[in-house]
Structures are given as C-alpha cells and as structure tokens.
Design a protein around this motif. Sequence first.
Motif, PDB file in Angstrom:
ATOM      1  N   UNK A 168     -23.140 -15.852 -13.197  1.00 22.55           N
ATOM      2  CA  UNK A 168     -22.894 -17.150 -13.072  1.00 22.55           C
ATOM      3  C   UNK A 168     -21.451 -17.358 -13.422  1.00 22.55           C
ATOM      4  N   UNK A 169     -20.838 -16.834 -14.335  1.00 15.21           N
ATOM      5  CA  UNK A 169     -19.461 -17.076 -14.812  1.00 15.21           C
ATOM      6  C   UNK A 169     -18.606 -16.622 -13.522  1.00 15.21           C
ATOM      7  N   UNK A 170     -18.976 -15.356 -13.188  1.00 13.97           N
ATOM      8  CA  UNK A 170     -17.917 -14.785 -12.294  1.00 13.97           C
ATOM      9  C   UNK A 170     -18.196 -15.961 -10.992  1.00 13.97           C
ATOM     10  N   UNK A 194      -6.903 -15.807 -16.539  1.00 14.85           N
ATOM     11  CA  UNK A 194      -7.588 -14.482 -16.168  1.00 14.85           C
ATOM     12  C   UNK A 194      -8.744 -14.558 -17.429  1.00 14.85           C
ATOM     13  N   UNK A 195      -9.961 -14.181 -16.922  1.00 13.56           N
ATOM     14  CA  UNK A 195     -11.049 -14.116 -17.824  1.00 13.56           C
ATOM     15  C   UNK A 195     -11.549 -12.662 -17.708  1.00 13.56           C
ATOM     16  N   UNK A 196     -11.208 -11.682 -18.561  1.00 13.77           N
ATOM     17  CA  UNK A 196     -11.593 -10.389 -18.650  1.00 13.77           C
ATOM     18  C   UNK A 196     -12.535  -9.996 -19.658  1.00 13.77           C
ATOM     19  N   UNK A 205     -12.226 -13.946  -7.942  1.00 18.89           N
ATOM     20  CA  UNK A 205     -12.864 -12.783  -8.784  1.00 18.89           C
ATOM     21  C   UNK A 205     -12.473 -11.439  -8.075  1.00 18.89           C
ATOM     22  N   UNK A 206     -11.908 -10.696  -8.811  1.00 15.58           N
ATOM     23  CA  UNK A 206     -11.423  -9.309  -8.703  1.00 15.58           C
ATOM     24  C   UNK A 206     -12.327  -8.391  -9.155  1.00 15.58           C
ATOM     25  N   UNK A 207     -13.045  -7.390  -8.433  1.00 13.96           N
ATOM     26  CA  UNK A 207     -13.874  -6.588  -9.191  1.00 13.96           C
ATOM     27  C   UNK A 207     -13.521  -4.883  -9.079  1.00 13.96           C
ATOM     28  N   UNK A 208     -13.787  -4.460 -10.024  1.00 16.23           N
ATOM     29  CA  UNK A 208     -13.835  -2.932  -9.870  1.00 16.23           C
ATOM     30  C   UNK A 208     -14.748  -2.351  -8.847  1.00 16.23           C
ATOM     31  N   UNK A 209     -14.265  -1.317  -8.120  1.00 19.49           N
ATOM     32  CA  UNK A 209     -15.355  -0.668  -7.082  1.00 19.49           C
ATOM     33  C   UNK A 209     -16.696  -0.321  -7.794  1.00 19.49           C
ATOM     34  N   UNK A 251     -11.634 -14.202 -12.579  1.00 20.93           N
ATOM     35  CA  UNK A 251     -12.339 -13.481 -13.194  1.00 20.93           C
ATOM     36  C   UNK A 251     -12.072 -11.877 -12.777  1.00 20.93           C
ATOM     37  N   UNK A 252     -11.801 -11.021 -13.983  1.00 21.82           N
ATOM     38  CA  UNK A 252     -11.498  -9.617 -13.691  1.00 21.82           C
ATOM     39  C   UNK A 252     -12.624  -8.884 -14.154  1.00 21.82           C
ATOM     40  N   UNK A 253     -13.358  -8.144 -13.157  1.00 18.53           N
ATOM     41  CA  UNK A 253     -14.646  -7.786 -13.495  1.00 18.53           C
ATOM     42  C   UNK A 253     -14.867  -6.230 -13.525  1.00 18.53           C
ATOM     43  N   UNK A 254     -15.591  -5.654 -14.355  1.00 18.04           N
ATOM     44  CA  UNK A 254     -15.774  -4.335 -14.355  1.00 18.04           C
ATOM     45  C   UNK A 254     -17.248  -4.195 -15.298  1.00 18.04           C
TER      46      UNK A 254
END
Length: 268
Positions: A123-125, A62-64, A131-135, A111-114
């Motif tokens: 690019x990283x995402x 996981x990349x956070x 990839x999972x993103x916050x709303x 990818x854990x994206x906020x």
Amino acid sequence: MSAAPQIQPDTPPVLRDQPEAGLVRLTLNRPKAYNSLSVGLMTALQNELDAIRADRSVKVVIIAANGPGFCAGHDLKEVRANPGRQAAEALFRQCSMLMQSIIALPQPVIAQVHGIATAAGCQLVASCDLAVAAETARFATPGVNIGLFCSTPMVALSRSVSRKHAMEMLLTGEMVAASRARELGLVNRVVPEDELDSAVLSLAGMIASKSPLTVKIGKEAFYRQLEMPLAQAYDYASRVMTENLLARDAAEGIDAFIEKREPKWQGC
C-alpha cells in the motif's frame, strides 16, 4: 517474582538524511521487524512528512528502508497486543491518513523498494507517486491468507493497477516479482539491486531540476482530475493550466526554451 521485561520503543523508527541538495530521504528503520508499520513508525513518518510539506528547500522525497525488506505491512504482534474495535479503528485511521498525506504532499515521493513490500507495505509503494524497485523485490497483498483481507491496501493498489490485476493480488495473496510489478504499473523502474540507490537518486535529481511550483501544481492536479468525469476534468485542468501559464516560472521556462538557454526557476 521478577519484573516483566520493559518493551523498548523503536529508536528511531525513521531516519532522515539529505543525499543531495533538494532531496530528502526518509528511511524506515525497523529492520528486525521488516519495517512493519507500528504506531511509532507511522507517527514518525507522519511527523516528517508534515515538516517537509512546508519546507520549500525540499524538492523530492525518497522513502527507503533498512534491513532485508522494504516493509512487511502492519505490525501484527502490536495488533494482537491491542485487541478491540477502538484500537483497530485508530490504527487504520492513522494509516489511511498517512497514505493520503503522501498524495497531498506538494513534493513528489519516490519509493525505493528492495526485498518485500507486502500488505500495508505494498500500500505504501502504491501510494507513492513513483516507485523504483530492485530486481529481487517482491510484492503482495497476502491478508487473505491469514483471514484479514487487505481492504485498506486495496484502495491504493486499485488506483495503481487494473481492476482484474488488483483483484488477483488481493484474492490469491501470491507474491509478485518486480518485473511483473512493473508490467502491472505498480512500479516505474526495475534495476539491479546494487544500482537501486543510484537509480533513485538519478530520477529524483531529474525531477528536482524542474520548477518546484510547476511540479506542485501538476501533482495536485493529477490526483484531483482522476476522480472527475471527463468534461469536468478538462474544465478543471484548463483552469489549472491558465493559472500555471500566468506564473513567473512558466514565462521563464518558455523564454528559456525560445532563447535556447537553461531556465532559472524562482518557484513562483
């Protein structure tokens, strides 16, 4: 005359922890700089990925990120402090190698994206397998706004979303909301921000429960066949599936299915 202030290195630019068995979380840790990809951060992340590659105990990565955003792209202050062709070539070569390392890693990367994921952060995402993103997350390739087209982010982006959607992001530089990013295929899931961590761990745990050999075979085959003509892709995939079928885990999985029991993976 007083001495010039010493620039302190990022310490540490990437944090590593193990939230659950089989999972490794790499957290970008330059929060004040929106986790921009300095040479130091990219080097630290590359070193972690290189170490994980040979670690059979790691099933999913996981990349956070810490701070208000996921990643704002390259560190433009560092870029301007190191002008010239040689420095630019070294920077983009390092970044390109890092992104390809994620693709080449045997383990799936989520990818854990906020917050924001812009330019090389976008690019990283796009380079991560999932990839999972916050709303509240937002995405952009805004280089065109500052006279520096996002050409290297374009490589990953154009392999994740359709051509016209990629070109729209690249030519306008506009922010894309998380819900729209999901529609475009840039992210898999969008969840409330306070559920982001649990959603990523749930997805990672699901993948980690599968045969690690099968996941490794499948990830490598997925990216290789994408670049092949149709007939060649089928020939290649047939060879891969034949080898996979002969593995112990495939026999165990099929037997477990027939016998209506949980499989016991051996990773071989």
